[in-house]
Design a protein around this motif. Structure first.
Motif, PDB file in Angstrom:
ATOM      1  N   ALA A  74      48.276 -34.299 -20.035  1.00  0.00           N
ATOM      2  CA  ALA A  74      48.782 -33.403 -19.116  1.00  0.00           C
ATOM      3  C   ALA A  74      48.396 -33.896 -17.566  1.00  0.00           C
ATOM      4  O   ALA A  74      49.187 -33.845 -16.776  1.00  0.00           O
ATOM      5  N   GLY A  75      47.097 -34.464 -17.223  1.00  0.00           N
ATOM      6  CA  GLY A  75      47.005 -34.880 -15.900  1.00  0.00           C
ATOM      7  C   GLY A  75      47.750 -36.020 -15.587  1.00  0.00           C
ATOM      8  O   GLY A  75      48.243 -36.249 -14.558  1.00  0.00           O
ATOM      9  N   LEU A  76      47.844 -37.034 -16.701  1.00  0.00           N
ATOM     10  CA  LEU A  76      48.903 -38.134 -16.352  1.00  0.00           C
ATOM     11  C   LEU A  76      50.307 -37.641 -16.032  1.00  0.00           C
ATOM     12  O   LEU A  76      50.740 -38.066 -15.176  1.00  0.00           O
ATOM     13  N   GLU A  77      50.745 -36.835 -16.916  1.00  0.00           N
ATOM     14  CA  GLU A  77      52.026 -36.416 -16.525  1.00  0.00           C
ATOM     15  C   GLU A  77      52.192 -35.344 -15.191  1.00  0.00           C
ATOM     16  O   GLU A  77      53.381 -35.601 -14.621  1.00  0.00           O
ATOM     17  N   MET A  78      51.175 -34.693 -14.842  1.00  0.00           N
ATOM     18  CA  MET A  78      51.154 -33.928 -13.430  1.00  0.00           C
ATOM     19  C   MET A  78      51.503 -35.096 -12.586  1.00  0.00           C
ATOM     20  O   MET A  78      52.187 -34.812 -11.462  1.00  0.00           O
ATOM     21  N   HIS A  79      50.760 -36.090 -12.383  1.00  0.00           N
ATOM     22  CA  HIS A  79      50.766 -37.159 -11.554  1.00  0.00           C
ATOM     23  C   HIS A  79      52.181 -38.062 -11.549  1.00  0.00           C
ATOM     24  O   HIS A  79      52.958 -38.181 -10.274  1.00  0.00           O
ATOM     25  N   ARG A  80      52.524 -38.124 -12.762  1.00  0.00           N
ATOM     26  CA  ARG A  80      53.924 -38.861 -12.968  1.00  0.00           C
ATOM     27  C   ARG A  80      54.789 -38.082 -12.308  1.00  0.00           C
ATOM     28  O   ARG A  80      55.873 -38.419 -11.419  1.00  0.00           O
ATOM     29  N   THR A  81      54.945 -36.651 -12.518  1.00  0.00           N
ATOM     30  CA  THR A  81      56.014 -35.724 -12.305  1.00  0.00           C
ATOM     31  C   THR A  81      55.738 -35.605 -10.597  1.00  0.00           C
ATOM     32  O   THR A  81      56.770 -35.591 -10.085  1.00  0.00           O
ATOM     33  N   LEU A  82      54.699 -35.368 -10.078  1.00  0.00           N
ATOM     34  CA  LEU A  82      54.619 -35.133  -8.746  1.00  0.00           C
ATOM     35  C   LEU A  82      55.302 -36.357  -7.904  1.00  0.00           C
ATOM     36  O   LEU A  82      55.807 -36.160  -6.711  1.00  0.00           O
ATOM     37  N   ASN A  83      54.847 -37.650  -8.208  1.00  0.00           N
ATOM     38  CA  ASN A  83      55.534 -38.830  -7.817  1.00  0.00           C
ATOM     39  C   ASN A  83      56.808 -38.672  -7.721  1.00  0.00           C
ATOM     40  O   ASN A  83      57.551 -39.176  -6.594  1.00  0.00           O
ATOM     41  N   GLU A  84      57.646 -38.145  -8.766  1.00  0.00           N
ATOM     42  CA  GLU A  84      58.774 -38.024  -8.729  1.00  0.00           C
ATOM     43  C   GLU A  84      59.513 -37.083  -7.915  1.00  0.00           C
ATOM     44  O   GLU A  84      60.612 -37.034  -7.247  1.00  0.00           O
ATOM     45  N   LEU A  85      58.661 -35.878  -7.646  1.00  0.00           N
ATOM     46  CA  LEU A  85      58.929 -35.028  -6.644  1.00  0.00           C
ATOM     47  C   LEU A  85      58.752 -35.265  -5.323  1.00  0.00           C
ATOM     48  O   LEU A  85      59.379 -34.369  -4.463  1.00  0.00           O
ATOM     49  N   GLN A  86      58.019 -36.232  -5.050  1.00  0.00           N
ATOM     50  CA  GLN A  86      57.561 -36.520  -3.290  1.00  0.00           C
ATOM     51  C   GLN A  86      59.104 -36.674  -2.744  1.00  0.00           C
ATOM     52  O   GLN A  86      58.903 -36.177  -1.313  1.00  0.00           O
ATOM     53  N   PRO A  87      60.012 -37.255  -2.871  1.00  0.00           N
ATOM     54  CA  PRO A  87      61.159 -37.227  -2.218  1.00  0.00           C
ATOM     55  C   PRO A  87      61.532 -35.985  -1.681  1.00  0.00           C
ATOM     56  O   PRO A  87      61.738 -35.586  -0.491  1.00  0.00           O
ATOM     57  N   LYS A  88      61.610 -35.072  -2.597  1.00  0.00           N
ATOM     58  CA  LYS A  88      61.852 -33.593  -2.136  1.00  0.00           C
ATOM     59  C   LYS A  88      61.007 -33.072  -1.340  1.00  0.00           C
ATOM     60  O   LYS A  88      61.592 -32.131  -0.461  1.00  0.00           O
ATOM     61  N   PHE A  89      59.761 -33.125  -1.529  1.00  0.00           N
ATOM     62  CA  PHE A  89      58.579 -32.772  -0.702  1.00  0.00           C
ATOM     63  C   PHE A  89      58.779 -33.187   0.710  1.00  0.00           C
ATOM     64  O   PHE A  89      58.657 -32.375   1.732  1.00  0.00           O
ATOM     65  N   LYS A  90      59.079 -34.501   0.816  1.00  0.00           N
ATOM     66  CA  LYS A  90      58.958 -34.902   2.118  1.00  0.00           C
ATOM     67  C   LYS A  90      60.524 -34.628   2.911  1.00  0.00           C
ATOM     68  O   LYS A  90      60.313 -34.408   4.170  1.00  0.00           O
ATOM     69  N   GLU A  91      61.438 -34.312   2.254  1.00  0.00           N
ATOM     70  CA  GLU A  91      62.884 -33.903   2.824  1.00  0.00           C
ATOM     71  C   GLU A  91      62.660 -32.366   3.231  1.00  0.00           C
ATOM     72  O   GLU A  91      62.874 -32.243   4.344  1.00  0.00           O
ATOM     73  N   LYS A  92      62.070 -31.697   2.338  1.00  0.00           N
ATOM     74  CA  LYS A  92      62.002 -30.058   2.877  1.00  0.00           C
ATOM     75  C   LYS A  92      60.890 -29.490   3.582  1.00  0.00           C
ATOM     76  O   LYS A  92      61.076 -28.841   4.425  1.00  0.00           O
ATOM     77  N   TYR A  93      59.701 -30.288   3.329  1.00  0.00           N
ATOM     78  CA  TYR A  93      58.406 -29.866   3.996  1.00  0.00           C
ATOM     79  C   TYR A  93      57.911 -30.980   5.040  1.00  0.00           C
ATOM     80  O   TYR A  93      56.847 -30.681   5.480  1.00  0.00           O
ATOM     81  N   LYS A  94      58.564 -32.264   5.063  1.00  0.00           N
ATOM     82  CA  LYS A  94      57.938 -33.346   5.809  1.00  0.00           C
ATOM     83  C   LYS A  94      56.594 -33.690   5.661  1.00  0.00           C
ATOM     84  O   LYS A  94      55.842 -33.858   6.573  1.00  0.00           O
ATOM     85  N   LEU A  95      56.311 -33.575   4.354  1.00  0.00           N
ATOM     86  CA  LEU A  95      54.809 -33.976   4.166  1.00  0.00           C
ATOM     87  C   LEU A  95      54.960 -34.529   2.675  1.00  0.00           C
ATOM     88  O   LEU A  95      55.750 -34.344   1.750  1.00  0.00           O
ATOM     89  N   GLU A  96      53.520 -35.464   2.391  1.00  0.00           N
ATOM     90  CA  GLU A  96      53.399 -35.975   1.043  1.00  0.00           C
ATOM     91  C   GLU A  96      52.348 -35.079   0.391  1.00  0.00           C
ATOM     92  O   GLU A  96      51.244 -34.817   0.971  1.00  0.00           O
ATOM     93  N   ILE A  97      52.516 -34.589  -0.812  1.00  0.00           N
ATOM     94  CA  ILE A  97      51.542 -34.012  -1.641  1.00  0.00           C
ATOM     95  C   ILE A  97      50.942 -34.728  -2.431  1.00  0.00           C
ATOM     96  O   ILE A  97      51.362 -35.450  -3.237  1.00  0.00           O
ATOM     97  N   LYS A  98      49.331 -35.014  -2.306  1.00  0.00           N
ATOM     98  CA  LYS A  98      48.718 -35.573  -3.161  1.00  0.00           C
ATOM     99  C   LYS A  98      47.574 -34.761  -3.677  1.00  0.00           C
ATOM    100  O   LYS A  98      47.094 -33.767  -3.232  1.00  0.00           O
ATOM    101  N   ILE A  99      47.229 -35.233  -5.085  1.00  0.00           N
ATOM    102  CA  ILE A  99      46.340 -34.227  -5.890  1.00  0.00           C
ATOM    103  C   ILE A  99      45.256 -34.946  -6.215  1.00  0.00           C
ATOM    104  O   ILE A  99      45.266 -36.306  -6.544  1.00  0.00           O
ATOM    105  N   GLY A 100      44.074 -34.465  -6.873  1.00  0.00           N
ATOM    106  CA  GLY A 100      43.139 -35.054  -7.489  1.00  0.00           C
ATOM    107  C   GLY A 100      42.831 -34.241  -8.737  1.00  0.00           C
ATOM    108  O   GLY A 100      42.960 -32.758  -8.598  1.00  0.00           O
ATOM    109  N   VAL A 101      42.596 -34.829  -9.847  1.00  0.00           N
ATOM    110  CA  VAL A 101      42.447 -33.973 -11.078  1.00  0.00           C
ATOM    111  C   VAL A 101      41.249 -34.333 -11.671  1.00  0.00           C
ATOM    112  O   VAL A 101      40.786 -35.714 -11.780  1.00  0.00           O
ATOM    113  N   GLY A 102      40.363 -33.595 -12.107  1.00  0.00           N
ATOM    114  CA  GLY A 102      39.140 -33.590 -12.786  1.00  0.00           C
ATOM    115  C   GLY A 102      39.107 -32.898 -14.076  1.00  0.00           C
ATOM    116  O   GLY A 102      39.521 -31.845 -14.401  1.00  0.00           O
ATOM    117  N   LEU A 103      38.548 -33.719 -15.306  1.00  0.00           N
ATOM    118  CA  LEU A 103      38.687 -33.077 -16.532  1.00  0.00           C
ATOM    119  C   LEU A 103      37.144 -33.434 -17.156  1.00  0.00           C
ATOM    120  O   LEU A 103      36.572 -34.255 -16.769  1.00  0.00           O
TER     121      LEU A 103
END
Length: 260
Positions: A75-104
């Motif tokens: 799940a953690g790996l998929e969360m990062h992979r999906t977020l990378n795919e969504l980055q262009p939309k975040f940059k376009e709509k919100y003018k920023l890049e979302i980065k996350i940290g995951v601890g398990l």
């Protein structure tokens, strides 16, 4: 059980950008939380709670799952992979890049309805929970998207991990070994495995206090690949300091964090 904490890095300055538009911040967080939640649930995780930009989730309850550690790491790996795919939309709509940290972290925890006589919630509690939170907090120090504890690593043999360090996180006396999941064994290239082995050799020489050799190995890794550079630079910055100390033969190689 296996517990996961996911947090947006640099959320305070992001919030400051929306100080006159709290609804805009809500829309941003909702757009982030929705795909992350979907991934956790598709991997049979239980959402414990949202804390602003933070997600707390766990595996193994209320339904038993013998593969809870593996499911959490995937799940953690998929969360990062999906977020990378969504980055262009975040940059376009919100003018920023979302980065996350995951601890398990995996371990024995108390799970059930907890709280007061007035209000209760289904949640988990215990030392293993606290460690998961601390591991999320130090991901940025190592340039790692995800950091897991040793029990999680042992319980997910189908995943290839990089051993990162031995640390004492704030509030704990005993040192723990921490790991970074790289990917499923079927997905990780032979070249990547070779780099991981090279870092493992550098880590071993570092712990034997063979400073010159460790430094040379880390410099070679840094020059050969950009990936992992923050990790290599971290150890390279420690070596000159440790070289001047009389650590002695009993040094356990652990680094102590003074902050969360």
């Amino acid at each position: 059980l296996t517990l996961l904490f996911c947090d947006i890095r640099g959320f305070t300055p992001i919030s400051e950008q929306y100080k006159t538009d709290p609804q805009g911040l809500t829309n941003l967080i909702n757009r982030f939380l929705t795909p992350m939640t979907r991934i956790i649930m598709e991997n049979e995780g239980t959402i414990d709670k949202y804390m602003g930009d933070c997600i707390m989730a766990f595996w193994g309850a209320p339904l038993a799952n013998p593969e809870h550690a593996h499911a959490g790491v995937v799940a953690g790996l998929e969360m990062h992979r999906t977020l990378n795919e969504l980055q262009p939309k975040f940059k376009e709509k919100y003018k920023l890049e979302i980065k996350i940290g995951v601890g398990l972290n995996t371990g024995r925890m108390s799970v059930g309805n907890m709280g007061s006589q007035i209000r209760r919630a289904y949640t988990v509690m215990g030392d293993a929970v606290n460690l998961a939170s601390r591991l999320e907090g130090i991901t940025k120090e190592y340039g790692a998207d995800i950091i897991v504890g040793e029990e999680t690593m042992k319980a997910a043999p189908e995943v290839i991990f990089r051993e990162l360090d031995r640390v004492r996180v704030k509030g704990k006396e005993n040192a723990v070994t921490i790991y970074q999941p790289i990917g499923l064994r079927s997905e990780v290239s032979a070249e990547t495995v070779k780099r991981l082995e090279a870092f493992q050799e550098a880590l071993a020489t570092y712990r034997r206090q063979e400073w010159d050799k460790a430094e040379a190995l880390l410099l070679k890794l840094k020059e050969s690949s950009y990936a992992g550079n923050k990790l290599y630079e971290l150890f390279l910055s420690r070596i000159p300091i440790l070289r001047e100390k009389n650590l002695g033969p009993d040094w356990d190689g652990a680094f102590t964090f003074e902050t969360k």
